[in-house]
Design a protein around this motif. Structure first.
Motif, PDB file in Angstrom:
ATOM      1  N   ASN A   1      -6.704  -4.030  -3.571  1.00  0.00           N
ATOM      2  CA  ASN A   1      -5.791  -3.110  -2.894  1.00  0.00           C
ATOM      3  C   ASN A   1      -4.694  -2.616  -3.829  1.00  0.00           C
ATOM      4  OD1 ASN A   1      -7.048  -3.045  -0.354  1.00  0.00           O
ATOM      5  ND2 ASN A   1      -6.040  -4.935   0.290  1.00  0.00           N
ATOM      6  N   THR A   2      -4.216  -3.478  -4.720  1.00  0.00           N
ATOM      7  CA  THR A   2      -3.203  -3.019  -5.682  1.00  0.00           C
ATOM      8  C   THR A   2      -3.815  -2.026  -6.661  1.00  0.00           C
ATOM      9  OG1 THR A   2      -3.594  -4.880  -7.209  1.00  0.00           O
ATOM     10  CG2 THR A   2      -1.888  -5.171  -5.537  1.00  0.00           C
TER      11      THR A   2
ATOM     12  N   SER B   1       0.837  -1.199   0.000  1.00  0.00           N
ATOM     13  CA  SER B   1       0.000   0.000   0.000  1.00  0.00           C
ATOM     14  C   SER B   1       0.869   1.245   0.000  1.00  0.00           C
ATOM     15  CB  SER B   1      -0.918   0.010   1.221  1.00  0.00           C
ATOM     16  OG  SER B   1      -1.681   1.179   1.247  1.00  0.00           O
ATOM     17  N   GLY B   2       0.693   2.086  -1.002  1.00  0.00           N
ATOM     18  CA  GLY B   2       1.429   3.336  -1.080  1.00  0.00           C
ATOM     19  C   GLY B   2       2.791   3.179  -1.681  1.00  0.00           C
TER      20      GLY B   2
ATOM     21  N   ASN C   1      -6.207   0.044  -5.957  1.00  0.00           N
ATOM     22  CA  ASN C   1      -6.309   1.271  -5.181  1.00  0.00           C
ATOM     23  C   ASN C   1      -4.975   2.007  -5.113  1.00  0.00           C
ATOM     24  OD1 ASN C   1      -7.823   3.058  -3.299  1.00  0.00           O
ATOM     25  ND2 ASN C   1      -6.367   2.284  -1.788  1.00  0.00           N
ATOM     26  N   ASP C   2      -3.876   1.246  -5.139  1.00  0.00           N
ATOM     27  CA  ASP C   2      -2.536   1.831  -5.089  1.00  0.00           C
ATOM     28  C   ASP C   2      -2.045   2.317  -6.451  1.00  0.00           C
ATOM     29  OD1 ASP C   2      -2.280   1.358  -2.369  1.00  0.00           O
ATOM     30  OD2 ASP C   2      -1.379  -0.605  -2.648  1.00  0.00           O
TER      31      ASP C   2
ATOM     32  N   ALA D   1       2.796   2.225  -5.430  1.00  0.00           N
ATOM     33  CA  ALA D   1       2.234   3.304  -6.233  1.00  0.00           C
ATOM     34  C   ALA D   1       3.252   4.407  -6.466  1.00  0.00           C
ATOM     35  CB  ALA D   1       0.992   3.880  -5.542  1.00  0.00           C
TER      36      ALA D   1
END
Length: 365
Positions: A116-117, A20-21, A119-120, A24
């Motif tokens: 989740n990926t 997460s983060g 979203n990143d 990205a």
């Protein structure tokens, strides 16, 4: 085709935990616009000279991966100039490698980690499904949740309300597709996951043994162990995949998405072997049984007695967006995602390759 030995994946696991983060923000294959994404139709048709290597992470040679396994086992990929390298590695550990471009794709099932990926801002997309679940009579021995007759009654009319407060084992601790299947099944009798006790996950033979000896009152029995479960007259199937998309997926990373012609040719090989070997009841075809037994590393009798799976040569992505929407909604309800508002599932799906594989002239012979 080369099978790459499983590597040490400590770093990969750590990468997943900090994805997460971090991903990205990374340069490289993880995210960003690509000219390849704008190419569709005839612009991504392969030729006889289209060649390439595709590195795929796969946890184990499961029956639902049959088209991919047959493409490897028969040498069809090699003949088409596609070198498929399989790295045996758990899905949770292969995802960060796909995101970083160390692997080109995963052979897996759609999971909360893929949302989740997304979203990143990481480019990992569902490009092909595998099996499509058919309508089956209640009580048919298939992979999925099983219980015991002394708990839920007969296979043809199981009473899932008897599972209230019971110890139930899911392979993922209640998350993902298997959790959604159980929640939907319990919902038919006014219950949900909150109404059962989720035991520590039991997988493989441990799930079958735990169910048989009473350690749990229901458990997920994975293929091909439904064959063994059906031999026990005290065990009954109670919940499985709904008809249609099952979530089995080839998830492609940037390093494959940037080579659309190679991805289309890869899909054409899958279509060819599916048409040749997986049409109808392939369990009655001696050659297909022999090939699958070798590829799945099981006895031929296991293939012959296992549940019949359905594969379509078109590898149509129809229904995948709704499946993704339903899984995302379930995961949001359970607080499994790193965000609070639903994302557009269409951004996780790329249907160009299956569409082009059907519309382009086949170049795989």
């Amino acid at each position: 085709m080369r099978r790459v030995p499983a590597r040490s994946v400590t770093a990969a696991t750590a990468a997943l935990l900090v994805m997460s983060g971090a991903l990205a923000a990374c340069a490289g294959p993880q995210g960003g616009d690509s000219a390849a994404d704008k190419k569709t139709g005839t612009a991504i048709c392969p030729t006889a000279d289209t060649k390439g290597t595709i590195k795929i992470g796969m946890s184990s040679p499961l029956a639902v991966f049959a088209p991919l396994l047959l493409g490897i086992e028969t040498g069809a990929f090699d003949k088409a100039g596609i070198d498929v390298e399989i790295e045996k590695i758990p899905s949770a550990e292969s995802l960060p490698l796909v995101a970083r471009g160390k692997l080109d794709a995963q052979m897996t099932s759609l999971s909360t980690s893929h949302f989740n990926t997304l979203n990143d801002g990481v480019d990992v997309r569902w490009i092909l499904p595998m099996d499509k679940q058919q309508e089956i009579p209640v009580g048919t021995p298939v992979p999925g949740y099983w219980s015991r007759k002394d708990v839920v009654g007969s296979a043809t009319a199981p009473d899932l309300s008897k599972l209230k407060g019971a110890d139930v084992s899911t392979p993922t601790g209640g998350s993902g597709v298997s959790g959604l299947i159980l929640d939907n099944a319990l919902g038919k009798v006014g219950l949900g996951l909150k109404d059962v006790k989720l035991s520590p996950p039991l997988v493989g033979p441990d799930a079958l043994n735990g169910l048989a000896n009473g350690a749990v009152k229901a458990a997920w029995i994975s293929a091909p162990l439904e064959v063994e479960a059906a031999k026990n007259p005290d065990l009954v199937p109670i919940a499985g995949y709904a008809p249609g998309v099952t979530g089995t997926a080839i998830m492609a990373g940037r390093t494959l998405l940037d080579r659309p012609e190679v991805a289309v040719k890869f899909t054409q090989v899958l279509s060819k072997v599916t048409t040749k070997y997986l049409d109808g009841d392939y369990r009655k075809d001696a050659e297909t049984v022999r090939l699958l037994a070798s590829a799945e590393e099981v006895d031929k009798s296991t293939i012959e007695k296992s549940a019949l799976l359905a594969f379509t040569p078109s590898f149509s992505m129809e229904g995948t967006e709704k499946f993704a929407d339903d899984l995302q909604a379930f995961a949001l309800k359970r607080g499994e995602l790193e965000y609070d508002k639903p994302l557009d599932s269409a951004d996780l799906i790329d249907a160009r390759f299956s569409e082009a594989a059907g519309s382009c002239d086949s170049v795989v012979g």
